[in-house]
Design a protein around this motif. Structure first.
Motif, short mmCIF file in Angstrom:
data_model
loop_
_atom_site.label_atom_id
_atom_site.label_comp_id
_atom_site.label_asym_id
_atom_site.label_seq_id
_atom_site.Cartn_x
_atom_site.Cartn_y
_atom_site.Cartn_z
N MET A 1 -14.09 63.91 -64.00
CA MET A 1 -13.32 62.69 -64.13
C MET A 1 -14.11 61.70 -64.97
SD MET A 1 -11.88 60.25 -61.08
CE MET A 1 -10.99 61.59 -60.37
N ARG A 2 -13.49 61.18 -66.03
CA ARG A 2 -14.21 60.33 -66.93
C ARG A 2 -14.35 58.92 -66.42
NH1 ARG A 2 -10.91 63.04 -70.71
NH2 ARG A 2 -9.49 61.32 -70.75
N ARG A 3 -13.54 58.52 -65.47
CA ARG A 3 -13.49 57.12 -65.10
C ARG A 3 -14.61 56.76 -64.15
NH1 ARG A 3 -7.61 55.95 -66.27
NH2 ARG A 3 -7.00 57.91 -67.17
N GLY A 4 -15.24 55.62 -64.41
CA GLY A 4 -16.38 55.21 -63.60
C GLY A 4 -15.95 54.56 -62.31
N ASN A 5 -16.80 54.68 -61.28
CA ASN A 5 -16.57 53.98 -60.04
C ASN A 5 -17.88 53.85 -59.31
OD1 ASN A 5 -16.81 56.35 -58.08
ND2 ASN A 5 -15.26 57.06 -59.54
N GLN B 1 -8.28 51.62 -58.30
CA GLN B 1 -7.17 51.58 -59.24
C GLN B 1 -7.42 52.49 -60.47
OE1 GLN B 1 -7.22 49.94 -62.41
NE2 GLN B 1 -9.37 49.33 -62.28
N ALA B 2 -8.66 52.57 -60.94
CA ALA B 2 -8.93 53.42 -62.10
C ALA B 2 -8.74 54.90 -61.74
CB ALA B 2 -10.35 53.19 -62.62
N GLU B 3 -9.29 55.30 -60.59
CA GLU B 3 -9.10 56.68 -60.13
C GLU B 3 -7.63 56.98 -59.86
OE1 GLU B 3 -13.23 55.49 -59.51
OE2 GLU B 3 -11.33 54.58 -58.93
N SER B 4 -6.91 56.00 -59.34
CA SER B 4 -5.49 56.19 -59.05
C SER B 4 -4.69 56.39 -60.32
CB SER B 4 -4.95 54.99 -58.26
OG SER B 4 -5.57 54.92 -56.99
N ARG B 5 -5.04 55.69 -61.38
CA ARG B 5 -4.36 55.89 -62.66
C ARG B 5 -4.62 57.31 -63.17
NH1 ARG B 5 -7.02 51.35 -64.56
NH2 ARG B 5 -7.59 52.49 -66.46
N TYR B 6 -5.85 57.76 -63.06
CA TYR B 6 -6.20 59.11 -63.51
C TYR B 6 -5.38 60.15 -62.74
CZ TYR B 6 -9.00 63.33 -64.22
OH TYR B 6 -9.41 64.61 -64.51
N LEU B 7 -5.31 60.00 -61.42
CA LEU B 7 -4.57 60.97 -60.60
C LEU B 7 -3.07 60.83 -60.78
CD1 LEU B 7 -6.86 60.72 -57.47
CD2 LEU B 7 -6.66 62.67 -59.02
N ALA B 8 -2.61 59.63 -61.12
CA ALA B 8 -1.18 59.44 -61.40
C ALA B 8 -0.75 60.26 -62.60
CB ALA B 8 -0.88 57.96 -61.62
N VAL B 9 -1.65 60.44 -63.57
CA VAL B 9 -1.34 61.30 -64.71
C VAL B 9 -1.04 62.72 -64.22
CG1 VAL B 9 -2.21 62.33 -66.84
CG2 VAL B 9 -2.71 59.94 -66.34
N THR B 10 -1.80 63.19 -63.26
CA THR B 10 -1.57 64.52 -62.69
C THR B 10 -0.20 64.61 -62.05
OG1 THR B 10 -3.94 64.72 -62.23
CG2 THR B 10 -2.48 66.25 -61.10
#
Length: 264
Positions: free
Chosen positions: A1-5, A144-153
């Motif tokens: 996952m590219r998004r930082g947290n 929210q960043a991780e949620s956007r990534y998973l929303a793509v899925t």
């Protein structure tokens, strides 16, 4: 996952040390052989007791990871959706994050995506998460960043089932936002650029590379490409399509195809 947290730092490394390679996808040993050609590998059978142990360890680790995650306080009404539906999607996203890197990641995430799509507004919540950053922030807080990534899925899975409106509308909304932010701030948001990048990749995966190799300029319009967009926004489409075509047709042919696809 590219998004930082912040919450996830060290979890995967800790998992590998604590539980070993049994939780990750097993790799076949590279044994030496004198034969001119290696025999076909035999199917590896995992005895039930071993599988139960792996499942128990994976479940325990996933639960421990989830406890360490932020727990956003979802309002009673957010984005027009009942709180319980948004919380259900949030829980599914957290469960997807919790199995990152574990041997059962693929199966678990597929089931969770299916549960979201089976819910009354799951696909709509995923679309709104991508289309409206303010909703993603209000509904999912620090995640929210991780949620956007998973929303793509999620929207990609819906498109694979034949309903690509959630994916295409999400991409169009992100492209419009990037155009507006560039005019307002003079630069593109890195996170939102990544969202559009991921959505265009997903659209190509769903439609198949053949749909783009024909050079039909209309093929990218569905995901928000427009002739009057700033060059910085159009470049996102250009880079994604070129890299996908290059892998199949080589640099020279891919350059020609991409130029045709990107025609205003």
């Amino acid at each position: 996952m590219r998004r930082g947290n912040r919450w996830r730092s060290g979890l995967v490394v800790t998992a590998a040390v604590a539980f070993g390679a049994s939780l990750l996808v097993a790799l076949w040993p590279a044994g030496e052989t004198q034969a001119p050609a290696p025999a076909a590998p035999k199917a590896r059978v995992i005895v039930p007791a071993t599988l139960e142990t792996m499942e128990a360890r994976a479940t325990a680790l996933a639960q421990e990871r989830k406890k360490q995650m932020p727990q956003p306080e979802v309002p009673q009404q957010v984005g027009g959706f009942p709180r319980e539906e948004v919380v259900a999607v949030l829980n599914a996203y957290q469960d997807m994050m919790a199995v990152q890197g574990l041997y059962n990641q693929g199966v678990t995430r597929k089931k969770l995506v299916e549960s979201i799509l089976a819910s009354p507004h799951g696909a709509e919540i995923a679309e709104k998460t991508l289309a409206e950053p303010s909703f993603a922030q209000e509904a999912f807080g620090e995640l929210q960043a991780e949620s956007r990534y998973l929303a793509v899925t999620v929207v990609t899975a819906a498109a694979r089932r034949g309903d690509d409106r959630y994916l295409t509308r999400s991409a169009e909304a992100v492209a419009r936002e990037l155009t507006g932010s560039l005019a307002r701030d003079g630069k593109l948001s890195e996170g939102r650029s990544t969202d559009l990048h991921d959505l265009v990749h997903a659209y190509i995966d769903v439609k198949g590379l053949e749909a783009f190799s024909s050079g039909n300029p209309q093929s990218l319009r569905a995901v928000g490409l427009a002739g009057d967009q700033p060059e910085e926004v159009r470049r996102i489409y250009d880079e994604v399509v070129f890299m996908r075509l290059k892998a199949e047709f080589g640099r020279e042919r891919a350059s020609e195809m991409t130029a045709t696809l990107m025609r205003p």
